[in-house]
Design a protein around this motif. Structure first.
Motif, PDB file in Angstrom:
ATOM      1  N   TRP A  39      53.608  37.722  50.268  1.00  0.00           N
ATOM      2  CA  TRP A  39      52.446  37.913  49.394  1.00  0.00           C
ATOM      3  C   TRP A  39      52.503  36.958  48.206  1.00  0.00           C
ATOM      4  O   TRP A  39      51.485  36.394  47.804  1.00  0.00           O
ATOM      5  CB  TRP A  39      52.393  39.355  48.900  1.00  0.00           C
ATOM      6  CG  TRP A  39      51.150  39.651  48.113  1.00  0.00           C
ATOM      7  CD1 TRP A  39      49.950  40.096  48.587  1.00  0.00           C
ATOM      8  CD2 TRP A  39      50.977  39.481  46.696  1.00  0.00           C
ATOM      9  NE1 TRP A  39      49.044  40.226  47.561  1.00  0.00           N
ATOM     10  CE2 TRP A  39      49.646  39.850  46.398  1.00  0.00           C
ATOM     11  CE3 TRP A  39      51.808  39.064  45.660  1.00  0.00           C
ATOM     12  CZ2 TRP A  39      49.147  39.820  45.094  1.00  0.00           C
ATOM     13  CZ3 TRP A  39      51.310  39.018  44.366  1.00  0.00           C
ATOM     14  CH2 TRP A  39      49.987  39.403  44.090  1.00  0.00           C
ATOM     15  N   ARG A  40      53.692  36.746  47.662  1.00  0.00           N
ATOM     16  CA  ARG A  40      53.825  35.858  46.499  1.00  0.00           C
ATOM     17  C   ARG A  40      53.475  34.418  46.842  1.00  0.00           C
ATOM     18  O   ARG A  40      53.078  33.642  45.967  1.00  0.00           O
ATOM     19  CB  ARG A  40      55.252  35.899  45.938  1.00  0.00           C
ATOM     20  CG  ARG A  40      55.586  37.167  45.190  1.00  0.00           C
ATOM     21  CD  ARG A  40      56.735  36.941  44.224  1.00  0.00           C
ATOM     22  NE  ARG A  40      56.319  36.143  43.094  1.00  0.00           N
ATOM     23  CZ  ARG A  40      57.010  35.144  42.563  1.00  0.00           C
ATOM     24  NH1 ARG A  40      58.174  34.798  43.087  1.00  0.00           N
ATOM     25  NH2 ARG A  40      56.552  34.484  41.521  1.00  0.00           N
ATOM     26  N   THR A  41      53.626  34.030  48.111  1.00  0.00           N
ATOM     27  CA  THR A  41      53.295  32.654  48.489  1.00  0.00           C
ATOM     28  C   THR A  41      51.808  32.367  48.321  1.00  0.00           C
ATOM     29  O   THR A  41      51.402  31.207  48.322  1.00  0.00           O
ATOM     30  CB  THR A  41      53.706  32.365  49.945  1.00  0.00           C
ATOM     31  OG1 THR A  41      52.964  33.225  50.841  1.00  0.00           O
ATOM     32  CG2 THR A  41      55.195  32.583  50.146  1.00  0.00           C
ATOM     33  N   PRO A  44      48.743  30.730  43.302  1.00  0.00           N
ATOM     34  CA  PRO A  44      48.497  29.288  43.217  1.00  0.00           C
ATOM     35  C   PRO A  44      49.664  28.471  42.679  1.00  0.00           C
ATOM     36  O   PRO A  44      49.796  27.286  43.009  1.00  0.00           O
ATOM     37  CB  PRO A  44      47.277  29.197  42.277  1.00  0.00           C
ATOM     38  CG  PRO A  44      47.250  30.502  41.540  1.00  0.00           C
ATOM     39  CD  PRO A  44      47.790  31.522  42.493  1.00  0.00           C
ATOM     40  N   HIS A  45      50.526  29.069  41.845  1.00  0.00           N
ATOM     41  CA  HIS A  45      51.640  28.303  41.278  1.00  0.00           C
ATOM     42  C   HIS A  45      52.910  28.408  42.109  1.00  0.00           C
ATOM     43  O   HIS A  45      53.950  27.874  41.720  1.00  0.00           O
ATOM     44  CB  HIS A  45      51.926  28.772  39.843  1.00  0.00           C
ATOM     45  CG  HIS A  45      52.392  30.202  39.751  1.00  0.00           C
ATOM     46  ND1 HIS A  45      51.518  31.262  39.840  1.00  0.00           N
ATOM     47  CD2 HIS A  45      53.629  30.741  39.584  1.00  0.00           C
ATOM     48  CE1 HIS A  45      52.196  32.396  39.717  1.00  0.00           C
ATOM     49  NE2 HIS A  45      53.477  32.103  39.561  1.00  0.00           N
ATOM     50  N   VAL A  46      52.848  29.063  43.260  1.00  0.00           N
ATOM     51  CA  VAL A  46      54.013  29.220  44.135  1.00  0.00           C
ATOM     52  C   VAL A  46      53.835  28.319  45.354  1.00  0.00           C
ATOM     53  O   VAL A  46      52.864  28.458  46.092  1.00  0.00           O
ATOM     54  CB  VAL A  46      54.183  30.687  44.585  1.00  0.00           C
ATOM     55  CG1 VAL A  46      55.322  30.806  45.590  1.00  0.00           C
ATOM     56  CG2 VAL A  46      54.446  31.579  43.377  1.00  0.00           C
ATOM     57  N   ASP A  47      54.759  27.380  45.550  1.00  0.00           N
ATOM     58  CA  ASP A  47      54.588  26.429  46.660  1.00  0.00           C
ATOM     59  C   ASP A  47      55.560  26.703  47.805  1.00  0.00           C
ATOM     60  O   ASP A  47      56.079  25.790  48.435  1.00  0.00           O
ATOM     61  CB  ASP A  47      54.728  24.986  46.158  1.00  0.00           C
ATOM     62  CG  ASP A  47      56.146  24.654  45.715  1.00  0.00           C
ATOM     63  OD1 ASP A  47      56.959  25.595  45.560  1.00  0.00           O
ATOM     64  OD2 ASP A  47      56.447  23.459  45.530  1.00  0.00           O
ATOM     65  N   TRP A  48      55.806  27.967  48.063  1.00  0.00           N
ATOM     66  CA  TRP A  48      56.607  28.371  49.212  1.00  0.00           C
ATOM     67  C   TRP A  48      55.673  28.713  50.368  1.00  0.00           C
ATOM     68  O   TRP A  48      54.573  29.237  50.162  1.00  0.00           O
ATOM     69  CB  TRP A  48      57.447  29.590  48.875  1.00  0.00           C
ATOM     70  CG  TRP A  48      58.669  29.309  48.061  1.00  0.00           C
ATOM     71  CD1 TRP A  48      58.709  28.792  46.804  1.00  0.00           C
ATOM     72  CD2 TRP A  48      60.027  29.531  48.451  1.00  0.00           C
ATOM     73  NE1 TRP A  48      59.994  28.672  46.376  1.00  0.00           N
ATOM     74  CE2 TRP A  48      60.836  29.122  47.360  1.00  0.00           C
ATOM     75  CE3 TRP A  48      60.636  30.038  49.597  1.00  0.00           C
ATOM     76  CZ2 TRP A  48      62.219  29.205  47.393  1.00  0.00           C
ATOM     77  CZ3 TRP A  48      62.023  30.119  49.628  1.00  0.00           C
ATOM     78  CH2 TRP A  48      62.802  29.705  48.546  1.00  0.00           C
ATOM     79  N   ASP A 125      64.274  31.752  40.968  1.00  0.00           N
ATOM     80  CA  ASP A 125      63.054  32.222  40.305  1.00  0.00           C
ATOM     81  C   ASP A 125      62.086  32.849  41.312  1.00  0.00           C
ATOM     82  O   ASP A 125      61.365  33.791  40.994  1.00  0.00           O
ATOM     83  CB  ASP A 125      62.348  31.067  39.586  1.00  0.00           C
ATOM     84  CG  ASP A 125      63.027  30.685  38.283  1.00  0.00           C
ATOM     85  OD1 ASP A 125      63.896  31.452  37.820  1.00  0.00           O
ATOM     86  OD2 ASP A 125      62.696  29.621  37.725  1.00  0.00           O
ATOM     87  N   PHE A 126      62.088  32.295  42.520  1.00  0.00           N
ATOM     88  CA  PHE A 126      61.197  32.838  43.539  1.00  0.00           C
ATOM     89  C   PHE A 126      61.669  34.196  44.042  1.00  0.00           C
ATOM     90  O   PHE A 126      60.892  35.126  44.211  1.00  0.00           O
ATOM     91  CB  PHE A 126      61.084  31.870  44.721  1.00  0.00           C
ATOM     92  CG  PHE A 126      60.260  32.416  45.860  1.00  0.00           C
ATOM     93  CD1 PHE A 126      58.881  32.447  45.780  1.00  0.00           C
ATOM     94  CD2 PHE A 126      60.875  32.910  47.007  1.00  0.00           C
ATOM     95  CE1 PHE A 126      58.115  32.967  46.825  1.00  0.00           C
ATOM     96  CE2 PHE A 126      60.126  33.439  48.047  1.00  0.00           C
ATOM     97  CZ  PHE A 126      58.732  33.463  47.954  1.00  0.00           C
ATOM     98  N   VAL A 127      62.968  34.343  44.283  1.00  0.00           N
ATOM     99  CA  VAL A 127      63.481  35.554  44.919  1.00  0.00           C
ATOM    100  C   VAL A 127      63.688  36.702  43.936  1.00  0.00           C
ATOM    101  O   VAL A 127      63.656  37.878  44.330  1.00  0.00           O
ATOM    102  CB  VAL A 127      64.798  35.249  45.656  1.00  0.00           C
ATOM    103  CG1 VAL A 127      65.961  35.076  44.681  1.00  0.00           C
ATOM    104  CG2 VAL A 127      65.131  36.350  46.650  1.00  0.00           C
ATOM    105  N   PHE A 191      55.800  39.463  34.804  1.00  0.00           N
ATOM    106  CA  PHE A 191      56.229  38.207  34.193  1.00  0.00           C
ATOM    107  C   PHE A 191      56.005  37.018  35.119  1.00  0.00           C
ATOM    108  O   PHE A 191      55.629  35.921  34.670  1.00  0.00           O
ATOM    109  CB  PHE A 191      57.705  38.305  33.810  1.00  0.00           C
ATOM    110  CG  PHE A 191      58.216  37.122  33.038  1.00  0.00           C
ATOM    111  CD1 PHE A 191      57.914  36.973  31.696  1.00  0.00           C
ATOM    112  CD2 PHE A 191      59.018  36.163  33.656  1.00  0.00           C
ATOM    113  CE1 PHE A 191      58.382  35.875  30.971  1.00  0.00           C
ATOM    114  CE2 PHE A 191      59.493  35.069  32.943  1.00  0.00           C
ATOM    115  CZ  PHE A 191      59.178  34.920  31.602  1.00  0.00           C
ATOM    116  N   ALA A 192      56.245  37.209  36.419  1.00  0.00           N
ATOM    117  CA  ALA A 192      56.180  36.095  37.372  1.00  0.00           C
ATOM    118  C   ALA A 192      54.783  35.856  37.925  1.00  0.00           C
ATOM    119  O   ALA A 192      54.609  34.973  38.765  1.00  0.00           O
ATOM    120  CB  ALA A 192      57.150  36.340  38.528  1.00  0.00           C
TER     121      ALA A 192
END
Length: 266
Positions: A39-41, A44-48, A125-127, A191-192
């Motif tokens: 879901w986090r992918t 827009p600022h997450v490039d995973w 930061d991603f995990v 926060f993320a």
């Protein structure tokens, strides 16, 4: 005052196959953690990508299991390890350390970062926002198994654990599930949700977990074979959380000072 329900340690039994609560909670943690990461992918600022999440999950599973078991024996049962090193492989007997599992995840993150060309803190930061999901289910498993019980208490919600003794105690496993699981999850996801400097999300995780676990330890019964480490109140859990708190503060300071940093991708 309440009495612990004394759950059967086996959650599901299918003929000769018995699935214990620990195994079920680990499974739920990894599945829901994977779903949350996917879901986090979409942010827009997450490039995973979804495939990367699946690949990284494999390393995380190894890191959690190996690191958690090694950490438990090194931090809490060094004599057992010295007497029988094969205890490292007896995972089914229980005994996992969060701090050891965290170090295992750090190792997995370093390996994955090197493999994919990402920065180490881009990976952590991603995990980080998904970790409290595992913490929540892990503490629920502790409650079901009536282990890591709280200190004696006279609060209205105190609980008697007949498997341990007849003293009313703080249901510290539920405190930790709420603090390290739900509260930390809410803070990290809030926060993320927006782009942050590299290392900032990791810093919030270290500081948040360290502080909340340090607080919860005041209500948790110290390990009988360890007792208090110092000052008649400091526990092993608090001792291990102290560098986490300091590390979290340091990462946040470096992140927002912009020292050699760039905007994090996760």
């Amino acid at each position: 005052m309440f009495t612990h329900p004394q759950f059967d340690p086996v959650a599901i039994s299918l003929g000769p196959v018995a699935i214990h609560w620990y195994g079920l909670m680990y499974l739920l943690s990894f599945v829901l953690g994977w779903a949350a990461a996917v879901w986090r992918t979409r942010l827009p600022h997450v490039d995973w990508g979804r495939e990367e999440v699946g690949d990284f999950l494999f390393y995380v599973v190894l890191g959690v299991i190996v690191g958690g078991r090694v950490g438990y024996l090194l931090f809490y049962q060094p004599r057992m390890l010295a007497a029988d090193p094969l205890q490292l492989f007896y995972i089914w007997q229980g005994g996992m350390s969060f701090h050891g599992g965290m170090l295992g995840v750090f190792a997995a993150a370093a390996w994955f970062a090197r493999k994919t060309g990402r920065g180490f803190f881009d990976v952590t930061d991603f995990v980080a926002p998904m970790v409290p999901i595992g913490l929540f289910f892990g503490r629920i498993a502790n409650f079901v198994n009536a282990e890591l019980v709280g200190r004696t208490a006279d609060v209205p919600w105190a609980m008697v654990y007949p498997q341990v003794d007849l003293s009313p105690r703080h249901p510290s496993q539920l405190y930790e599930a709420g603090l390290e699981g739900l509260v930390l999850l809410a803070v990290l996801w809030w926060f993320a949700r927006r782009p942050r400097p590299r290392m900032a999300v990791s810093g919030v995780f270290l500081l948040g977990y360290g502080a909340l676990r340090f607080l919860a330890e005041f209500y948790r019964q110290p390990d009988a074979h360890l007792g208090f480490i110092a000052f008649d109140w400091l526990t092993m859990g608090q001792l291990l959380c102290t560098p986490m708190i300091a590390g979290g503060v340091l990462l946040l300071a470096l992140a927002y000072a912009g020292i050699g940093q760039k905007e994090a991708r996760a």
